[in-house]
Design an enzyme around this catalytic site. Structure first.
Site, short mmCIF file in Angstrom:
data_model
loop_
_atom_site.label_atom_id
_atom_site.label_comp_id
_atom_site.label_asym_id
_atom_site.label_seq_id
_atom_site.Cartn_x
_atom_site.Cartn_y
_atom_site.Cartn_z
N LYS A 242 32.48 -14.13 7.08
CA LYS A 242 31.56 -13.92 5.93
C LYS A 242 30.59 -12.57 5.52
O LYS A 242 30.17 -12.40 6.76
CB LYS A 242 30.89 -15.53 5.78
N SER B 16 30.84 -21.03 12.44
CA SER B 16 30.61 -21.48 11.01
C SER B 16 31.86 -21.87 10.69
O SER B 16 32.99 -23.15 10.61
CB SER B 16 29.71 -21.88 9.88
N SER B 17 32.94 -20.85 10.37
CA SER B 17 34.34 -20.88 10.24
C SER B 17 34.82 -20.96 11.05
O SER B 17 35.83 -22.12 10.68
CB SER B 17 34.71 -18.84 10.28
N ASP C 284 25.93 -23.41 7.22
CA ASP C 284 27.27 -22.16 6.88
C ASP C 284 28.14 -23.34 6.61
O ASP C 284 29.22 -22.06 5.99
CB ASP C 284 27.22 -20.64 7.09
N GLY D 150 25.67 -12.93 11.82
CA GLY D 150 25.13 -13.77 10.95
C GLY D 150 26.52 -13.15 9.78
O GLY D 150 26.78 -13.61 8.68
C1 LIG Z 1 21.60 -17.44 7.28
C2 LIG Z 1 22.57 -17.83 6.94
O1 LIG Z 1 23.53 -17.46 7.53
C3 LIG Z 1 22.57 -17.76 5.56
O2 LIG Z 1 24.13 -17.91 5.03
C4 LIG Z 1 23.11 -19.80 7.33
O3 LIG Z 1 21.56 -19.57 6.15
C5 LIG Z 1 22.54 -19.78 8.43
O4 LIG Z 1 23.12 -21.27 8.07
P1 LIG Z 1 23.83 -21.65 10.36
O5 LIG Z 1 23.44 -20.53 11.19
O6 LIG Z 1 24.58 -22.61 9.67
O7 LIG Z 1 22.40 -22.48 10.32
P2 LIG Z 1 22.56 -24.18 10.77
O8 LIG Z 1 23.20 -23.88 12.22
O9 LIG Z 1 22.90 -24.88 10.22
O10 LIG Z 1 21.00 -24.19 10.92
C6 LIG Z 1 20.05 -23.72 12.81
C7 LIG Z 1 18.75 -23.67 12.18
O11 LIG Z 1 18.32 -22.38 11.79
C8 LIG Z 1 17.39 -22.47 10.82
N1 LIG Z 1 18.16 -23.35 9.57
C9 LIG Z 1 19.16 -22.97 9.23
C10 LIG Z 1 19.93 -22.91 7.47
C11 LIG Z 1 18.56 -23.15 6.39
N2 LIG Z 1 19.27 -23.27 4.90
N3 LIG Z 1 17.66 -23.23 7.03
C12 LIG Z 1 16.78 -23.32 8.36
O12 LIG Z 1 15.88 -23.10 8.46
C13 LIG Z 1 17.17 -23.83 11.49
O13 LIG Z 1 15.52 -23.60 11.93
C14 LIG Z 1 17.84 -24.49 12.40
O14 LIG Z 1 17.90 -25.59 12.97
N1 LIG Z 2 33.51 -21.62 17.84
C1 LIG Z 2 32.31 -20.83 17.56
N2 LIG Z 2 32.23 -19.18 17.83
C2 LIG Z 2 31.14 -19.19 17.45
N3 LIG Z 2 30.37 -19.43 17.90
C3 LIG Z 2 30.05 -20.87 18.95
C4 LIG Z 2 31.50 -21.38 18.51
N4 LIG Z 2 31.24 -23.01 18.60
C5 LIG Z 2 29.64 -22.44 18.66
N5 LIG Z 2 28.78 -21.40 18.56
C6 LIG Z 2 27.57 -20.81 18.85
O1 LIG Z 2 27.09 -20.51 17.88
C7 LIG Z 2 25.90 -19.42 18.03
C8 LIG Z 2 26.01 -18.21 16.82
O2 LIG Z 2 26.76 -18.67 16.42
P1 LIG Z 2 27.46 -17.36 15.80
O3 LIG Z 2 27.92 -15.99 15.39
O4 LIG Z 2 29.12 -18.18 14.31
O5 LIG Z 2 26.46 -17.41 14.24
P2 LIG Z 2 25.93 -16.00 13.41
O6 LIG Z 2 26.45 -14.54 13.66
O7 LIG Z 2 24.06 -16.28 13.92
O8 LIG Z 2 26.53 -16.41 12.39
P3 LIG Z 2 25.66 -17.79 11.47
O9 LIG Z 2 24.24 -17.66 11.30
O10 LIG Z 2 25.84 -16.76 9.55
O11 LIG Z 2 26.70 -18.89 10.99
C9 LIG Z 2 27.27 -18.67 19.23
O12 LIG Z 2 26.32 -17.88 19.87
C10 LIG Z 2 27.57 -19.98 20.00
O13 LIG Z 2 26.53 -20.22 21.34
#
Ligand SMILES: C[C@](O)(CO)[C@H](O)COP(=O)(O)OP(=O)(O)OC[C@H]1O[C@@H](n2ccc(N)nc2=O)[C@H](O)[C@@H]1O
Ligand SMILES: Nc1ncnc2c1ncn2[C@@H]1O[C@H](COP(=O)(O)OP(=O)(O)OP(=O)(O)O)[C@@H](O)[C@H]1O
Length: 293
Positions: free
Chosen positions: A10, A102-103, A135, A97
């Site tokens: 995304k 999440s996907s 997400d 990001g």
């Molecule tokens: C930056 C974005 O990618 C925008 O879509 C998302 O907000 C990230 O969402 P995400 O990776 O699914 O995050 P989560 O796995 O729910 O949370 C991870 C950590 O990010 C912070 N977190 C996340 C989402 C949110 N709305 N507020 C937060 O403060 C919190 O510290 C949380 O413990």
């Molecule tokens: N199936 C998976 N694919 C990717 N990462 C995973 C998975 N399962 C657990 N993780 C953990 O989640 C962490 C972050 O994942 P991801 O790359 O999806 O986050 P991101 O790129 O920060 O995306 P966003 O913040 O937008 O959700 C990875 O470093 C990994 O340790």
């Protein structure tokens, strides 16, 4: 029975973090869109138990992986006693990001629900998805969504907004380093209140774009998570400025970074832009051309 599903990345086209909540999460207003680009998740029905293999050795395939966490959460929510073997072909870079994990989690939920005969409604799947990550729910939709709350409260934008987004050609690019989402949110909290865009201002900005059917997708782009990322990693704003000046693009960062993106006109010199990104960020930079799904 085997299902082969695409697990899209995304982009956050608009991302306003509006403030910190009592539960430690942040409230946000965002427009996110899935991409045609993503991972592939193959799911084979098994009598019992869940297992996972992945072609990327950097990813843990134990119970911490979001695919297996999603499977466990689905089995509990649906009281489902079946099992599955997952095979994940990883293309979405991590710490980008782009919502890769999440996907994968939401795609696993959709696959298991199909294999189990549709025992959960989409609303119930959304509730399970929200327990796995903020997400995750957006990946249960198949097009652009408006996210509110901590990201789990979703609305489909009106058709005249979707028409300006769907199918747009986009270049997605990421330097070799990633950014931790937790770190990025902590930086915003440390810079409060100036680091947040108040929700009234965020809603006004979004509605102004939404209501003007002549405003192109480029005018929607906004991300206040760029500030901490750009302050720590100067290579990000430097590259985006080069692309702005040299190719007349309107690049932005997605989510908490470090991946960035730019919409491409149909005649864009993609090879030259890619070469320039690799010159700025090194040969190991990730670059892919795709479209908003
Ligand atoms: C930056 C974005 O990618 C925008 O879509 C998302 O907000 C990230 O969402 P995400 O990776 O699914 O995050 P989560 O796995 O729910 O949370 C991870 C950590 O990010 C912070 N977190 C996340 C989402 C949110 N709305 N507020 C937060 O403060 C919190 O510290 C949380 O413990
Ligand atoms: N199936 C998976 N694919 C990717 N990462 C995973 C998975 N399962 C657990 N993780 C953990 O989640 C962490 C972050 O994942 P991801 O790359 O999806 O986050 P991101 O790129 O920060 O995306 P966003 O913040 O937008 O959700 C990875 O470093 C990994 O340790």
């Amino acid at each position: 029975m085997t299902l082969v599903l695409s697990s899209p990345a995304k982009l956050n086209l608009f991302l306003a973090i509006t403030g910190r909540r009592a539960d430690g999460f942040h409230d946000l207003v965002s427009v996110a869109a899935p991409l045609e680009f993503g991972d592939t998740l193959t799911v084979e029905l098994r009598p019992a138990g869940f297992s996972l293999e992945c072609d990327d050795p950097a990813l843990e395939i134990d119970g911490t992986n979001l695919v297996l966490r999603a499977a466990q959460a689905f089995a509990e929510a649906a009281s489902w006693t079946g099992g599955a073997h997952f095979s994940l072909q990883k293309r979405i870079p991590m710490g980008a990001g782009l919502g890769g994990g999440s996907s994968n989690a939401s795609t696993a939920l959709l696959a298991l629900n199909q294999l189990a005969g549709g025992v959960l409604t989409m609303e119930e799947l959304g509730t399970v998805a929200a327990t796995l990550g903020s997400d995750c729910p957006l990946f249960l939709q198949d097009g652009p969504v408006i996210m509110r709350g901590r990201g789990e409260s979703l609305r489909v934008p009106p058709p005249q907004a979707i028409d300006r987004l769907r199918g747009r050609r986009v270049l997605v690019f990421k330097p070799a380093f990633g950014i931790s989402t937790v770190w990025a949110y902590r930086q915003l909290a440390a810079g409060a209140p100036a680091s947040y865009l108040p929700s009234v201002a965020a809603e006004t900005q979004l509605m102004t774009w939404m209501d003007d059917a002549t405003a192109p997708a480029e005018e929607l782009l906004f991300n206040n998570m760029e500030v901490p990322a750009f302050t720590k990693h100067i290579a990000l704003p430097v590259a985006l400025e080069c692309l702005r000046e040299e190719f007349d693009l309107a690049p932005r960062m997605s989510g908490s970074g470090s991946a960035c993106f730019a919409f491409l006109p149909e005649n864009a010199p993609v090879a030259a832009i890619t070469a320039r990104i690799r010159e700025l960020w090194g040969a190991e930079a990730f670059v892919t051309e795709t479209r908003l799904a």
